[in-house]
Motif scaffolding. Structure first.
Motif: not given
Lengths: 232, 232, 232, 232
Positions: D45, D29, D77, C229, D74-75
């Motif tokens: 992220s 997000n 995604t 992250y 972003s994790s």
């Protein structure tokens, strides 16, 4: 001339809604009636509060005909109109509709908002009632006008000047008053006492209400001929 | 001279109320007593907080006679006066009345606010009590003075300097203190610990309170001769 | 030199507290340790947040002696000190104490804060534990140091780097971290997940927690060698 | 050219999140798809919302390859990507993920969010569903992609254009829409109706929902060919 007065009062009351915490997104509208001409101003439908101007308020007569205005009026217009037809002669000249969250909780749970203390009594001389569920025919017919009808029906034995608000079941509150400011104040008071009632009922689910003598005392301390609250 | 000091302290404390989140609409008032002259200043009735000035505070003596001021004093004035008559000699020189929502929830449910943790103990050395329900005669008689009487009655075996607040049943809180700032701070602490208690009781409805040794420790850590909290 | 760095970090973290919604009135304090010198900075006792300056932070060593500062340190200083003595070698260099309301509700009800979802798992790899009730001797003795002792005792089988917070029973939360920013962020996360847990338990009082595989996944997605992250 | 449009729409929608009250810390997000090129923009992220610029949005294709951008996306995604693969042809061109607190409460308690009133019906034509718990293999495997899979699985018999949101169990909500503004509006509406539902269920835990005829009326008053809410 009067048109301009109700147009501006309506604009100012609608603009005030988001800052009061009563409305989320575009869930709320205010109308203001000129009782002499039978013309009322109301918010246009689905327009953001900060895009409002006195000029884009919509003016209608009590038969629902648009008198002035380029935009479509609030989809709830026939409900407002129904209430004016019933109660204008009792001094109701402004109606507010919101989806304020605490009042909606009572509407969605199908419960009258009980009169649990003096904050409530200062504004509403008894429980704020919830309507019955509307029928398929009412919903599929002239829905917004019928919403007004179930409100008026629920007040058959109640005085709209002593209890200036109602909860439409599975929907939300309508409040009214003798001016735009008063109707918005009543809507705010409703939301505040609904918050207090939610918390009071969490502490004791069996509460029924404040004693009658206390309720009467507080309501008539602020309303009617023997009121002594505020400046004269 | 002293009149000007209490007038300004009263004005500042009342102006502070909306920003503290303690009052909605016009539901709240503060008074400040000059113990030497026996004169106190109080908010005028039904006036918006942002229309207040030091000059429109109302000054009265402890018999309820207006000494200075053009406006009518708060309708709750006799309650404030009753508390000064009882407790001015114990250092109570300011009284705050609000309808703050969490405290009202306890008042409306008829429950003492239990002392569940150190935040409470830092301000109140035991539960904040609720009064009995007022009788028909009390409500129909000199209501606001009688409200003061049931408060004083409830404190027969309690020390108003150790528990500087009460909940009037079906109504709301009164708090007091040794200065205007202290009384408002006590009213704020009351609302905060009522919020914490509501949430704690939701998690466990059978909670009764923090142990006595913890309660005493925290109250006297901040109050009295052996206090060691804050700067000396 | 380092003194100036911890003084400023401490000042900035304390100043930030009111804006985070974590503290009411003056109920909260942050300290920051310089692990090389064994000196930590802490908020002075009972001072308003907007009266703080880097210069009025108090500096102490790990034996509790004041190294610099004119004011008395927070009354909670021995608790902070106790945690540094136990955990500085595991990277704990900042401690935050608040009375944030949702976390206090769990502390007052004597319940561990259960790990009900990924927001919790992102910060705490398991329930946030509550301490036992402190004994009469502990409260009447060196109270604040003993508060640290019951915290450390509760972590006998827990890892303070995987669960960077605790609830002191009938009191409130302490959180910690590898920097002043991280300890305040952990205190904020604690308050947020306590709010979510209060609401989740209202919907279903029998909830126990998220599955272990989900908890581990989320904690180690953000922490440790295989974290992915954020930016690297 | 289109890249710049989705970059800016994505930037503006992400920037808007903290002010809407939907996100705490960095828990949220938004992504925006250009359906013609199959390229979408998403928040980087772990970056603070006020550090965002149109330029640091990350652009990816529907196979998950980064097309433009220096930062890691972003994790979450792969979850966004999975939803576009399933529903882009039904007009879903923006996805929002938050940990908004009321919606999380339903996700954590494993309950569908019931449709209790017209505020809900205005946005969601039925309950907002909760996914099943993800298996060990799903969580330990390609977790974020699998999160998308359980969402799509849950919609096997549901229409994502009539119910534009879901609750991932023990996690939180995803919402979507026909534009960045619409997806954020749907996420806000979800959080509002979750608040109303929490309070309604506190008053009556046995509530099931608004009648079908009222639900249909309100949804199709605002959506589809016969909508008559708003301006045309």
């Amino acid at each position: 001339m009067n048109y301009q007065a109700i147009r501006e009062a309506c604009y100012e009351a609608n603009r005030k809604l988001p800052a009061t915490g009563l409305v989320d997104l575009t869930f709320g509208n205010v109308s203001v009636l000129d009782p002499d001409s039978g013309i009322f101003a109301i918010k246009p439908s689905g327009v953001d509060y900060d895009a409002l101007t006195p000029e884009n308020m919509v003016l209608l007569d009590l038969d629902g005909r648009i008198v002035e205005g380029e935009l479509r009026p609030s989809s709830d217009t026939p409900t407002h109109r129904r209430l004016y037809c019933a109660w204008a002669d009792q001094g109701v000249v402004s109606v507010v509709h919101t989806h304020s969250r605490n009042a909606v909780a009572f509407a969605q749970s199908g419960r009258d908002l009980p009169c649990l203390g003096t904050t409530h009594c200062d504004y509403f001389n008894g429980p704020v009632p919830v309507t019955r569920i509307m029928s398929v025919n009412e919903v599929d017919g002239d829905y917004e006008w019928e919403t007004g009808n179930v409100i008026v029906e629920r007040f058959a034995d109640l005085d709209p000047t002593e209890i200036p608000a109602i909860l439409v079941q599975h929907h939300g509150p309508f409040a009214w008053g003798t001016s735009a400011n008063k109707s918005v104040e009543n809507a705010r008071a409703l939301e505040i006492v609904a918050d207090m009632a939610l918390k009071s009922l969490a502490l004791n689910p069996d509460l029924t209400g404040a004693p009658d003598h206390l309720r009467n005392k507080h309501f008539f301390r602020k309303h009617g001929a023997s009121a002594y609250y505020g400046q004269r």
